[in-house]
Design a protein around this motif. Sequence first.
Motif, mmCIF file in Angstrom:
data_model
loop_
_atom_site.group_PDB
_atom_site.id
_atom_site.type_symbol
_atom_site.label_atom_id
_atom_site.label_comp_id
_atom_site.label_asym_id
_atom_site.label_seq_id
_atom_site.Cartn_x
_atom_site.Cartn_y
_atom_site.Cartn_z
ATOM 1 N N SER A 1 0.799 -1.235 0.000
ATOM 2 C CA SER A 1 0.000 0.000 0.000
ATOM 3 C C SER A 1 0.827 1.279 0.000
ATOM 4 O O SER A 1 0.264 2.369 0.108
ATOM 5 C CB SER A 1 -0.937 0.010 1.215
ATOM 6 O OG SER A 1 -1.670 -1.179 1.293
ATOM 7 N N SER B 1 -8.409 -4.829 4.143
ATOM 8 C CA SER B 1 -7.090 -4.210 3.998
ATOM 9 C C SER B 1 -6.644 -4.265 2.544
ATOM 10 O O SER B 1 -7.124 -5.087 1.757
ATOM 11 C CB SER B 1 -6.067 -4.937 4.888
ATOM 12 O OG SER B 1 -5.847 -6.254 4.409
ATOM 13 N N GLU B 2 -5.716 -3.392 2.200
ATOM 14 C CA GLU B 2 -5.247 -3.323 0.815
ATOM 15 C C GLU B 2 -4.562 -4.620 0.391
ATOM 16 O O GLU B 2 -4.714 -5.079 -0.747
ATOM 17 C CB GLU B 2 -4.288 -2.138 0.644
ATOM 18 C CG GLU B 2 -4.951 -0.783 0.772
ATOM 19 C CD GLU B 2 -6.044 -0.584 -0.266
ATOM 20 O OE1 GLU B 2 -5.862 -1.038 -1.404
ATOM 21 O OE2 GLU B 2 -7.073 0.027 0.065
ATOM 22 N N SER B 3 -3.806 -5.219 1.316
ATOM 23 C CA SER B 3 -3.093 -6.460 0.962
ATOM 24 C C SER B 3 -4.080 -7.588 0.667
ATOM 25 O O SER B 3 -3.903 -8.354 -0.281
ATOM 26 C CB SER B 3 -2.150 -6.870 2.099
ATOM 27 O OG SER B 3 -2.879 -7.101 3.297
ATOM 28 N N GLY C 1 0.234 2.468 3.861
ATOM 29 C CA GLY C 1 0.228 1.224 4.611
ATOM 30 C C GLY C 1 0.969 1.309 5.927
ATOM 31 O O GLY C 1 0.839 0.439 6.786
ATOM 32 N N TYR D 1 -5.687 -7.050 -2.660
ATOM 33 C CA TYR D 1 -4.729 -7.388 -3.724
ATOM 34 C C TYR D 1 -4.682 -8.896 -3.958
ATOM 35 O O TYR D 1 -4.728 -9.367 -5.096
ATOM 36 C CB TYR D 1 -3.342 -6.868 -3.333
ATOM 37 C CG TYR D 1 -2.228 -7.359 -4.226
ATOM 38 C CD1 TYR D 1 -1.987 -6.783 -5.470
ATOM 39 C CD2 TYR D 1 -1.415 -8.422 -3.816
ATOM 40 C CE1 TYR D 1 -0.978 -7.244 -6.290
ATOM 41 C CE2 TYR D 1 -0.406 -8.892 -4.633
ATOM 42 C CZ TYR D 1 -0.186 -8.299 -5.862
ATOM 43 O OH TYR D 1 0.819 -8.763 -6.673
#
Length: 445
Positions: free
Chosen positions: A81, A183-185, A85, A188
């Motif tokens: 991120s 969350s961004e992770s 992040g 992804y």
Amino acid sequence: MSQKTFTEKEIKILNKNPYVKKVSEKSITYSDEFKQLVVLQIAESKTPRMIFEQAGFDVDIIGMKRIEAAASRWKKAYRMSGILGLKDTRQTNSGRRLNRALTDKEKTAKLEAKMKLLEAENEWLKKVYLNGKGVTQVVKSLTTAQKYELIRQVIERFNLTGVIHYFCDTLNVSRSGYYRYFSESAKYHRLKREEDDLKVRDVILNVFHRRGYKKGSRQIKMTLENEMGIIYSLKRIRRIMRKFDIICPHRKKNPYKKIVKATEEHRVVPNRLNREFRQEVPGKVLLTDITYVYYGKGQLAYLSTILDGSTNEILSYHISDHLKMPLVTETIEKLFRNKRIPLHPEAFIHSDQGAHYTSPTFQNLLKKKGLGQSMSRKGNCWDNAPQESFFGHFKDEALLKECQNLEELKREIKRYMMYHNTARYQWNLKKMTPVGYRNHLLDAA
């Protein structure tokens, strides 16, 4: 997380460092600037220990395990991120319980929010249950991911605040899991997995319709391995097929019934096979039977076949629009006109106790050709299981209903027999085709 705890003296020492925001007995909260500093200096080949020491930390107090875990966590967050992040969002996205008692107004608001959530859950279940097309499956509850999505939708739709923990308890899911899911992770990884699944789906669909016949998961796995050099596990193939509604044919109950009762002149012979189908000798155990074949608009034909019990290869077959004796006698004649493989000196025909096979005409033909005869026990289809299994797969996979007349039906059956013998890999034949397995047995002899 490290199990090391800090003493009061160590907490005071750590609090003096400008890169520390907060210290408790079990944890340290670092500033966002320090996290960025660590990530950037690691990129310049500095070790976490060196960076912490240069920042004024006592490594012995913090412990290397805690330092390395923090550095690894920040590197991963930065990779997924960027700078965002590394920011501490616990103050803005907190779902912790209030320590004080709720007011009556707050209690009412929470109950209303719970009702909205449960109403939304019922609506979601109806959508999943109906799937926009009609009932497709029985759904008793939502998946964890669907519950997280539902909570987010209700919060955004009604502009609610401070209810995440309450909603997670209501739907019996983890609050930390909720934050991790969005969350961004995690986004992804879900996106990447979806892209990978779409690629695998395209490969599976290519094999699923290969040569015009639909296949099940094991057929797909063997075809991928033998013809394309691609190895997927059965579990993966089945997961993709479920996810994208790739439905393989399911065999239906065999509609075959007794033709006529045998008369007194018809003779039943003993069962000399006793279900020992796979004797690893091509051309010895010959299984035969007749099945109904529906095609076109309710038209009916009959198919007689002879199957090699050791290789599952169809050695001979005959199609007719009637059930007279030539249906089975012509199948035997075609068998002896087939010169692809020699018959074993002790070859014998195994069948059920149908009127055709107990007929003196059929039995005299076998004696003339030098073939022995065996019969299943009365009403026991398991005694001729490989032949019955072949008919089941044949009716599921062959494009019979597309045939408009008997000539088209014969062409389709001829095409399927070629496919079955030379291109349909079988799990119990060491993942070979019937012809390939027959050649394998002859080479090993």
